[in-house]
Design a protein around this motif. Structure first.
Motif, short mmCIF file in Angstrom:
data_model
loop_
_atom_site.label_atom_id
_atom_site.label_comp_id
_atom_site.label_asym_id
_atom_site.label_seq_id
_atom_site.Cartn_x
_atom_site.Cartn_y
_atom_site.Cartn_z
N PRO A 89 0.83 -1.21 0.00
CA PRO A 89 0.00 0.00 0.00
C PRO A 89 0.86 1.26 0.00
O PRO A 89 0.45 2.29 -0.55
CB PRO A 89 -0.81 -0.12 1.29
CG PRO A 89 -0.07 -1.08 2.15
CD PRO A 89 0.60 -2.04 1.19
N GLU A 90 2.06 1.19 0.60
CA GLU A 90 2.92 2.38 0.64
C GLU A 90 3.31 2.83 -0.76
O GLU A 90 3.47 4.01 -1.03
CB GLU A 90 4.16 2.12 1.51
CG GLU A 90 5.19 1.16 0.95
CD GLU A 90 4.85 -0.31 1.19
OE1 GLU A 90 3.68 -0.61 1.50
OE2 GLU A 90 5.75 -1.16 1.03
N ARG A 150 0.36 4.69 -2.36
CA ARG A 150 0.22 6.07 -1.87
C ARG A 150 1.23 6.99 -2.52
O ARG A 150 0.95 8.15 -2.76
CB ARG A 150 0.44 6.10 -0.36
CG ARG A 150 -0.74 5.63 0.44
CD ARG A 150 -0.59 6.04 1.89
NE ARG A 150 0.56 5.42 2.51
CZ ARG A 150 0.56 4.19 3.02
NH1 ARG A 150 -0.53 3.46 2.97
NH2 ARG A 150 1.64 3.70 3.56
N ARG A 155 -11.19 8.39 -12.38
CA ARG A 155 -12.09 7.96 -13.43
C ARG A 155 -12.66 9.16 -14.18
O ARG A 155 -12.98 10.19 -13.58
CB ARG A 155 -13.20 7.20 -12.72
CG ARG A 155 -14.30 6.67 -13.51
CD ARG A 155 -15.33 6.19 -12.49
NE ARG A 155 -16.64 6.52 -12.97
CZ ARG A 155 -17.52 5.60 -13.34
NH1 ARG A 155 -17.23 4.33 -13.24
NH2 ARG A 155 -18.69 5.97 -13.79
N ARG A 189 13.39 -6.58 4.36
CA ARG A 189 12.07 -6.06 3.95
C ARG A 189 11.02 -7.17 4.05
O ARG A 189 11.34 -8.34 4.17
CB ARG A 189 12.13 -5.55 2.49
CG ARG A 189 13.07 -4.38 2.28
CD ARG A 189 12.59 -3.12 2.96
NE ARG A 189 11.33 -2.62 2.45
CZ ARG A 189 11.20 -1.77 1.43
NH1 ARG A 189 12.26 -1.32 0.80
NH2 ARG A 189 10.01 -1.35 1.04
N LYS A 190 9.76 -6.76 4.00
CA LYS A 190 8.70 -7.75 4.16
C LYS A 190 8.71 -8.76 3.01
O LYS A 190 9.18 -8.48 1.91
CB LYS A 190 7.35 -7.07 4.28
CG LYS A 190 7.01 -6.10 3.16
CD LYS A 190 5.79 -5.29 3.54
CE LYS A 190 5.69 -4.06 2.65
NZ LYS A 190 4.64 -3.15 3.07
#
Ligand SMILES: [Zn+2]
Lengths: 279, 546
Positions: free
Chosen positions: B76-77, B80, B87, B328-329
């Motif tokens: 998600p980072e 963002r 649209r 990192r993840k």
């Protein structure tokens, strides 16, 4: 025509409470300062998937300035003060989510309650809320490596979950009680809990300081190190006192018990829990 | 998808390598979605002073499917940080960034003149979902490669020496997945990962097996693909991706492929020397020399650019290592008996020696492999960088001053580990048209793509002739897909739907009697829900195998 920002303030008064959240990241002194009243009235807000104008929801008084005052219950208006770098926003009423997120300077004052994500990933500046706030104050947004990196957040009432999650620097002080996971994965900075917190305070914290003036239920992965008088707290107290967050000094009245953790990570954060002397 | 517009593009300088046309000013006529010799009526586009290219073709990218979605959910980072598309009357909304959403993927590819892409890694088990996403990826035509090199049914057959039946299974699987080609990722390695291991040697048995080796899997799949007469060669992600000293494995792999066609994916990740991370260095020269000697091979660069991205690959063991290296993840997916997948967000940094070497190796291979018809522009999107950054690579290839400027930003210690500072070759527009369009189209066996000759699909990109190649290729003036103008003056005007390209190789349908009981014994879903119906593929075009 080149306009200069006036010294007068810009006043927005909510005309109608939106039935769904209204996104208002344009409401910052940076964006408004050099605009005329009419230009401000025409700025875009996002209502659901539709774009609306500022004056669809607000009466606008005055040209743009570094001082923005918002009247009315804007509890459904999100992102006010997003990324602001200077100036001041005063909200007379409740504020919506993400107030002052990513801000790096200036001040926001709320005379009312605020919602979740106050000062999310902020870099500097001051946010003061007289009432209660929601969760994730000064926290990292989902997926981000770190939360607030500097600045000050002061909450007069209670706060929700994950206060200061992944914060790196800066101060968060909360007068009322705070829910679970305050200082979750904290990496630095200071959280002051004037009335303590519920459970799992400091879980996974690596560095940073959490000060609680009320007893805490500690995780088993925090170890008691000492009871002492942390002199640096005097400095903090001096700086927070004008806002009504004075910290007691160790001495006749009591002492700070210091715990280190979270050893589950492992981390070197500290919890300072005030212990009054028994009478 | 077949447009009915009649168009004449006049005055443009046409680069059409498929027909040997190198910057000739000529008119291009379009009717019924095809390039035609002449048109009578219709609209005229004045392309005077502009450059006309065949629509871009991406031979290796990851734009749809379970793994990519997993990555989207994990970062998600990144969403963002990046552009949100709001649209409007013509476009759907969505998000750009490292893993753009489906609609935005279509808009961004078309927005840089690309009209065909090959989604390079699809397990049969998630093919249905992949086609659903591709259906929502507008404008561009899409093909897919089905993952076969860690499929336990195939590996068991190779172990037992049942090559012919393995071939039938592969043929059946391609049609079941409605795929276009066959992908092999770290052959045997993903199977080994299910035991917590990776394959050790190229000629040592895969953990869990006693005979079959990565070399057997590679050469068998290459032979199977050739015997099934697929238009695209086996699409191979070699063993030992990313590891110091993997040059040895890559050279051995090239040897094992002698006599077969093969496409070596993202070669950059397979051209490293050194024994560990401290003496990690470029081995692009050795790789390029050996590659140049093997005309049976094609490849794509898999270049990296500095910045944030997310790595996604079926190479599970590598991803676990990357997570351990970076902290990192990490996301890991197991795809039952077929494959796996790992996801790790990553930042390539100029001052990081390993990253600097990787950045250089991608460009070195593009410059050292002498036949542009055999190496294509890719970043192994999103692994090396997002596809929408291709124009930056084009500038690095075309503009020597700019390239030198970028080299100066590297950590000085990186310079004696790379060859890039010594290379002065600059790509011409003709060569760019080859590596971005005509070449990959040929490698995919798509004669009607990457081609502006009469009868070819009218997929055309018109660019301003800008000195800054990055700017030029980022903002085409016009993009025409299947004869319809989709981009005009840099704006999306029309979002046509793209085709789904696939093949139906010849196989004995009775092989299903062999697969069904194995499937019902080991899989979690019903066999009858497994193969993807043809109707699931939007505007399916079944290409011939011959
Ligand atoms: Zn790939």
């Amino acid at each position: 025509m080149q306009l200069t920002a006036t010294t007068a303030k810009t006043v927005l008064t909510l005309k109608q409470r939106p039935h769904i959240p209204l996104e208002a990241e344009v409401l910052t002194p940076d964006r408004l300062a050099f605009k005329t009243r009419d230009e401000i009235a025409a700025l875009p807000l996002v209502l659901g998937k539709r774009q609306v104008r500022v004056d669809d929801y607000f009466d606008v008084e005055g040209d743009g300035s570094h001082e923005l005052e918002i009247h009315g219950d804007v509890g459904r208006v999100k992102w006010i003060g997003r990324g602001m770098t200077r100036g001041r926003i005063v909200i007379r009423g409740n504020a919506g989510m993400h107030l002052g997120a990513f801000m790096s300077g200036g001040a926001i004052e709320v005379d009312g309650n605020a919602s979740d994500w106050v000062g999310g990933e902020m870099r500097g500046g001051l946010i003061r809320v007289t009432g209660n706030a929601g969760g994730q104050i000064g926290a990292a947004y989902r997926g981000s490596m770190s939360g607030m990196r500097d600045g000050t957040i002061l909450i007069g009432g209670t706060a929700g979950l994950e206060v200061g999650m992944r914060m790196k620097r800066g101060i968060i002080a909360i007068r009322g009680k705070v829910k679970d996971f305050a200082g979750l994965q904290m990496k630095g900075g200071t959280i002051v809990l004037m009335s303590g917190a519920e459970i799992r305070t400091g879980a996974w914290m690596v560095r940073g300081t959490i000060i609680s003036l009320a007893p805490l239920r500690l995780l088993p992965t925090f170890a008691f190190t000492s009871a002492y008088d942390p002199t640096f707290l005097n400095l903090y107290s001096k700086c927070l006192a004008p806002y009504g967050f004075a910290l007691p000094r160790a001495g006749k009245e009591g002492i700070y018990r210091r715990y280190m953790g979270d050893s589950a990570v492992p981390g070197k954060g500290e919890l300072l829990v005030w212990q009054p002397n028994s009478p | 998808m077949r447009g009915n517009s009649i168009l004449r593009i006049v005055g443009g300088r046409v680069y059409d390598p498929a027909n040997g046309v190198d910057g000739v000013v000529r008119d291009l006529c379009i009717c019924d979605g095809k390039i035609v010799a002449d048109v009578e009526a219709g609209r005229t586009i004045d392309a005077t002073g502009m450059v006309v290219f065949p629509g871009g073709v991406d031979v290796h990218t990851h734009v749809a499917g379970a793994a990519l979605n997993f990555a989207r959910a994990m970062i998600p980072e990144d969403h963002r940080r990046n552009l949100a598309f709001v649209r409007d009357r013509i476009r759907h909304g969505g998000i750009g960034g490292s893993t753009p959403t489906t609609y935005i993927t279509g808009y961004l590819y078309a927005g840089q003149g690309y009209t065909t892409v090959n989604e390079a890694a699809v397990p049969i088990l998630t093919a249905r979902h992949t086609h659903e996403e591709l259906r929502d990826t507008p404008i561009i035509d899409k093909s897919t490669c089905v993952l076969m090199a860690n499929n336990e049914i195939v590996l068991d057959l190779l172990e037992a020496g049942e090559y012919e039946r393995a071939k039938e299974v592969v043929g059946w699987s391609i049609w079941a997945a409605k795929a276009y080609g066959v992908k092999a990722v770290n052959p045997g390695g993903v199977t080994a990962w299910k035991w917590g291991k990776d394959v050790k040697g190229f000629r040592e048995p895969v953990p869990g097996y006693s005979k079959v080796t990565p070399a057997d899997i590679v050469s068998s799949l290459a032979k199977i693909v050739d015997e099934l007469r697929l238009p695209h060669a086996v699409h191979l992600h070699c063993n030992n991706l990313g590891a110091p000293g993997n040059v040895a494995t890559t050279l051995e792999t090239m040897k094992a492929l002698e006599g077969s066609r093969a496409h070596l994916a993202h070669l950059q990740y397979h051209a490293y020397g050194g024994d560990d991370w401290t003496n990690f260095r470029s081995e692009s020269v050795r790789i390029a020399e050996e590659f140049n000697r093997n005309p049976n091979l094609t490849t794509d660069a898999g270049a990296v650019l500095f910045g944030n991205t997310v790595t996604i690959t079926a190479d599970g063991p590598w991803q676990h290592l990357l997570h351990k290296l970076t902290g990192r993840k990490w996301g890991n997916i197991d795809v039952e008996n077929e494959t796996g997948c790992g996801v790790v967000p990553y930042v390539y940094k100029e001052k990081n020696l390993v990253n600097a070497v990787q950045w250089a190796v991608g460009l070195e291979l593009l410059l050292l492999i002498d036949d542009p018809w055999r190496i294509y522009l890719t970043t192994d999107h999103p692994n090396g960088a997002a596809f929408w950054r291709y124009p930056e690579i084009i500038r690095l290839l075309m503009d020597l001053d700019f390239r030198r400027e970028q080299i100066r930003k590297l950590a000085p210690a990186a310079l004696n580990r790379i060859f890039l500072p010594e290379l002065n070759r600059c790509y011409t527009l003709y060569e760019i048209a080859i590596i971005t369009s005509a070449g990959p189209a040929r490698a995919l066996g798509l004669a009607n793509k990457g081609n502006l000759g009469v009868g070819a699909d009218a997929d055309v990109a018109v660019f301003n002739n800008d000195k800054d190649a990055a700017k030029m290729f980022s903002y085409p003036r016009y993009v025409i897909k299947g004869g319809e103008i989709v981009i005009e003056e840099g704006e999306i005007r029309n979002t046509v739907e793209g085709k789904g390209l696939l093949v139906r190789p010849h196989y004995d349908p009775s092989v299903e009697d062999f697969i069904r009981p194995l499937f019902e014994k080991h899989y979690t879903m019903s066999f009858d829900n497994y193969p993807v119906e043809l109707e699931r593929v939007e505007h399916a075009e079944v290409r011939p195998c011959n």
